[in-house]
Design a protein around this motif. Structure first.
Motif, mmCIF file in Angstrom:
data_model
loop_
_atom_site.group_PDB
_atom_site.id
_atom_site.type_symbol
_atom_site.label_atom_id
_atom_site.label_comp_id
_atom_site.label_asym_id
_atom_site.label_seq_id
_atom_site.Cartn_x
_atom_site.Cartn_y
_atom_site.Cartn_z
ATOM 1 N N PHE A 51 0.858 -1.330 -0.048
ATOM 2 C CA PHE A 51 0.060 -0.180 0.062
ATOM 3 C C PHE A 51 0.846 1.212 0.050
ATOM 4 C CE2 PHE A 51 -2.160 3.457 2.216
ATOM 5 C CZ PHE A 51 -3.290 3.550 1.306
ATOM 6 N N PRO A 52 1.982 1.463 1.085
ATOM 7 C CA PRO A 52 2.768 2.563 0.694
ATOM 8 C C PRO A 52 3.347 3.028 -0.350
ATOM 9 C CG PRO A 52 3.268 1.347 3.051
ATOM 10 C CD PRO A 52 2.160 0.568 2.024
ATOM 11 N N ILE A 53 3.888 1.975 -1.170
ATOM 12 C CA ILE A 53 4.461 2.000 -2.344
ATOM 13 C C ILE A 53 3.302 2.555 -3.504
ATOM 14 C CG2 ILE A 53 5.685 0.991 -4.281
ATOM 15 C CD1 ILE A 53 6.589 -1.310 -2.054
ATOM 16 N N VAL A 54 2.192 1.788 -3.563
ATOM 17 C CA VAL A 54 1.199 2.012 -4.627
ATOM 18 C C VAL A 54 0.825 3.800 -4.322
ATOM 19 C CG1 VAL A 54 -1.301 1.578 -5.386
ATOM 20 C CG2 VAL A 54 0.506 -0.266 -4.700
ATOM 21 N N TRP A 55 0.386 3.983 -3.063
ATOM 22 C CA TRP A 55 0.147 5.283 -2.781
ATOM 23 C C TRP A 55 1.325 6.324 -2.858
ATOM 24 C CZ3 TRP A 55 -4.218 7.480 -1.520
ATOM 25 C CH2 TRP A 55 -4.515 8.582 -0.832
ATOM 26 N N LEU A 56 2.347 6.082 -2.731
ATOM 27 C CA LEU A 56 3.531 6.782 -3.445
ATOM 28 C C LEU A 56 3.564 7.124 -4.778
ATOM 29 C CD1 LEU A 56 5.956 8.506 -2.352
ATOM 30 C CD2 LEU A 56 7.500 6.520 -2.872
ATOM 31 N N VAL A 57 3.232 6.055 -5.784
ATOM 32 C CA VAL A 57 3.228 6.342 -6.975
ATOM 33 C C VAL A 57 2.123 6.987 -7.480
ATOM 34 C CG1 VAL A 57 3.219 5.042 -9.298
ATOM 35 C CG2 VAL A 57 4.575 4.187 -7.338
ATOM 36 N N PHE A 58 0.768 6.876 -6.773
ATOM 37 C CA PHE A 58 -0.243 7.472 -7.085
ATOM 38 C C PHE A 58 -0.227 9.070 -6.829
ATOM 39 C CE2 PHE A 58 -4.517 8.931 -5.494
ATOM 40 C CZ PHE A 58 -5.251 8.753 -6.756
ATOM 41 N N LEU A 59 0.538 9.471 -5.658
ATOM 42 C CA LEU A 59 0.658 10.944 -5.288
ATOM 43 C C LEU A 59 1.526 11.501 -6.379
ATOM 44 C CD1 LEU A 59 0.785 10.916 -1.389
ATOM 45 C CD2 LEU A 59 -1.196 11.338 -3.047
ATOM 46 N N SER A 60 2.667 10.711 -7.040
ATOM 47 C CA SER A 60 3.620 11.349 -7.705
ATOM 48 C C SER A 60 3.049 11.758 -9.051
ATOM 49 C CB SER A 60 4.529 10.227 -8.043
ATOM 50 O OG SER A 60 4.348 9.259 -8.699
ATOM 51 N N LEU A 61 1.660 11.210 -9.395
ATOM 52 C CA LEU A 61 0.828 11.590 -10.622
ATOM 53 C C LEU A 61 0.427 12.705 -10.507
ATOM 54 C CD1 LEU A 61 -0.195 7.987 -11.748
ATOM 55 C CD2 LEU A 61 1.769 9.216 -12.503
ATOM 56 N N GLY A 62 0.063 13.133 -9.166
ATOM 57 C CA GLY A 62 -0.619 14.631 -9.134
ATOM 58 C C GLY A 62 0.058 15.738 -9.352
ATOM 59 N N PRO A 63 -0.283 16.735 -10.358
ATOM 60 C CA PRO A 63 0.543 17.873 -10.905
ATOM 61 C C PRO A 63 0.675 18.980 -9.892
ATOM 62 C CG PRO A 63 -1.743 18.079 -11.825
ATOM 63 C CD PRO A 63 -1.688 16.608 -11.020
ATOM 64 N N ASP A 64 -0.133 19.021 -8.869
ATOM 65 C CA ASP A 64 0.094 20.291 -7.987
ATOM 66 C C ASP A 64 0.367 19.639 -6.708
ATOM 67 O OD1 ASP A 64 -1.163 21.724 -9.666
ATOM 68 O OD2 ASP A 64 -3.371 21.313 -8.946
ATOM 69 N N LYS A 65 1.141 20.633 -5.798
ATOM 70 C CA LYS A 65 1.836 20.033 -4.560
ATOM 71 C C LYS A 65 0.877 19.938 -3.387
ATOM 72 C CE LYS A 65 2.258 24.892 -3.127
ATOM 73 N NZ LYS A 65 3.469 26.013 -2.798
ATOM 74 N N ASP A 66 -0.299 20.189 -3.398
ATOM 75 C CA ASP A 66 -1.418 20.174 -2.715
ATOM 76 C C ASP A 66 -2.329 18.985 -2.850
ATOM 77 O OD1 ASP A 66 -0.326 22.203 -0.957
ATOM 78 O OD2 ASP A 66 -1.492 23.620 -2.108
ATOM 79 N N ASP A 67 -2.124 18.290 -4.106
ATOM 80 C CA ASP A 67 -2.789 17.133 -4.345
ATOM 81 C C ASP A 67 -2.945 16.143 -3.279
ATOM 82 O OD1 ASP A 67 -3.710 18.180 -6.703
ATOM 83 O OD2 ASP A 67 -2.130 17.330 -7.844
ATOM 84 N N TYR A 68 -1.895 15.956 -2.358
ATOM 85 C CA TYR A 68 -1.900 14.814 -1.555
ATOM 86 C C TYR A 68 -3.082 15.157 -0.617
ATOM 87 C CZ TYR A 68 0.147 18.025 2.020
ATOM 88 O OH TYR A 68 0.402 19.096 2.915
ATOM 89 N N LEU A 69 -3.568 16.343 -0.349
ATOM 90 C CA LEU A 69 -4.725 16.505 0.467
ATOM 91 C C LEU A 69 -6.214 16.142 0.079
ATOM 92 C CD1 LEU A 69 -3.613 20.050 1.713
ATOM 93 C CD2 LEU A 69 -3.324 18.122 3.116
ATOM 94 N N ASP A 76 -8.346 12.431 -12.007
ATOM 95 C CA ASP A 76 -9.038 13.231 -13.334
ATOM 96 C C ASP A 76 -7.862 14.028 -14.096
ATOM 97 O OD1 ASP A 76 -11.469 12.430 -12.744
ATOM 98 O OD2 ASP A 76 -11.862 14.027 -11.272
ATOM 99 N N LYS A 77 -6.716 14.243 -13.224
ATOM 100 C CA LYS A 77 -5.634 15.086 -13.646
ATOM 101 C C LYS A 77 -4.142 14.525 -13.740
ATOM 102 C CE LYS A 77 -5.632 17.735 -9.834
ATOM 103 N NZ LYS A 77 -5.463 19.261 -9.065
ATOM 104 N N ALA A 78 -4.325 13.053 -13.770
ATOM 105 C CA ALA A 78 -2.839 12.433 -13.471
ATOM 106 C C ALA A 78 -2.057 12.785 -14.775
ATOM 107 C CB ALA A 78 -3.163 11.010 -13.186
ATOM 108 N N THR A 79 -0.709 12.976 -14.250
ATOM 109 C CA THR A 79 0.242 13.245 -15.349
ATOM 110 C C THR A 79 1.607 12.824 -15.067
ATOM 111 O OG1 THR A 79 1.256 15.225 -16.736
ATOM 112 C CG2 THR A 79 0.463 15.398 -14.426
ATOM 113 N N LEU A 80 2.398 12.822 -16.029
ATOM 114 C CA LEU A 80 3.818 12.412 -15.719
ATOM 115 C C LEU A 80 4.812 13.707 -15.763
ATOM 116 C CD1 LEU A 80 4.215 9.215 -17.923
ATOM 117 C CD2 LEU A 80 4.044 9.209 -15.476
#
Length: 302
Positions: A51-69, A76-80
């Motif tokens: 779970f922590p690994i998947v969650w980290l990869v998921f958060l890394s796809l968020g373009p904004d610094k506050d997406d973890y909140l 809807d806006k996942a990006t590399l």
């Protein structure tokens, strides 16, 4: 005169079938319920570990610094774009080079020292060899916060502050004691007759160790190498204290560049953390065949 009548075949009641004998479990065999329970527990443990690994990869796809909140918005806006920024706009490859120098240096020197120490204690009975092993074990009891100040003074005297050599020396001082204990236990599982055969063939003690023992100790050496690599790869306290030049920063120190006094760029930190884990995962994949063998065999004898 009395007559007896025999029952007709229709009146004969069939005998009740004998109950099937219970299957006796063989030694080492578990019941179906036990297997189901163990598989359930292992599946839950795997999910918790992943779970922590998947969650980290998921958060890394968020373009904004506050997406973890608001993680639900990431879908809807996942990006590399975070990975592109880290690879192109930061000193990622410079951090990679520094980390490889420190980690590989710690691995090579640490395994060499640990292997020779473990072999000497396993085969030779010199005065104080037991005290030596206990001394190596006691060094693992001190927390990093206690060691930083005396190590800083020692490296200052040796003029090794802000150098790869000084950091490698510090990491070896923490990784070698455990690795020596690990390899000593593994060398104990190798028959002494192999050493004697090497002596009969005219090999020196070091030649016996290098040509006969080392090939047999590959699983144990793989475990020690992996431990030394991990020790140097993700360590923060020593690296941030003893490295002063930003051109020599390792990954652990480089991550701090994404955190300021009033702000933290969590999206870039998550992307960098994922990229940092790739080389370690590749190394683990290469040595995984020897890891289980080395860990189990190293604990069979004291």
């Amino acid at each position: 005169m009395t007559t007896t009548t025999e029952p007709t075949p229709a009146e004969v009641r069939p005998a009740a079938p004998a109950p099937a004998p219970e299957r006796v479990l063989r030694r080492g065999e578990s019941s179906r319920t036990a297997r189901l329970l163990s598989h359930t527990v292992l599946s839950l443990a795997s999910l918790i570990a992943l779970f922590p690994i998947v969650w980290l990869v998921f958060l890394s796809l968020g373009p904004d610094k506050d997406d973890y909140l608001h993680p639900s918005r990431i879908l809807d806006k996942a990006t590399l774009s975070n990975y592109t920024h880290v690879l192109q706009e930061t000193n990622f490859f410079q951090w990679l080079g520094s980390t490889l120098i420190v980690s590989l240096g710690t691995t090579v020197i640490g395994v060499l020292l640990a292997a020779t120490t473990g072999y000497a204690v396993s085969r030779m009975r010199f005065p104080g060899y037991r005290k030596l092993m206990w001394l190596l074990l006691v060094t693992q009891m001190f927390p990093i916060a206690v060691l930083i100040v005396p190590m800083y003074e020692i490296l200052s005297e040796l003029q090794l502050i802000d150098s790869y050599g000084g950091l490698i020396l510090v990491y070896c001082s923490t990784a070698v004691p455990y690795s020596a204990w690990l390899l000593k236990g593994y060398f104990d599982t190798i028959p002494v007759e192999i050493d004697e055969a090497g002596r009969v063939d005219g090999l020196s003690p070091f030649g016996t160790f290098l040509r006969l023992i080392i090939p047999l100790a590959k699983p144990g050496l793989a475990v020690a190498a992996f431990y030394n690599l991990i020790t140097a790869w993700g360590e923060v306290a020593f690296a941030s204290t003893f490295l002063l030049d930003d051109e020599k920063y390792t990954f652990a120190v480089g991550l701090s560049s994404f955190v300021s006094e009033h702000d933290a760029q969590w999206n870039y930190m998550a992307a960098t953390a994922v990229l940092i884990a790739v080389p370690v995962s590749a190394f683990f994949y290469v040595v995984q065949k020897h890891l289980v063998t080395g860990l189990t065999a190293g604990g069979t004898k004291g």
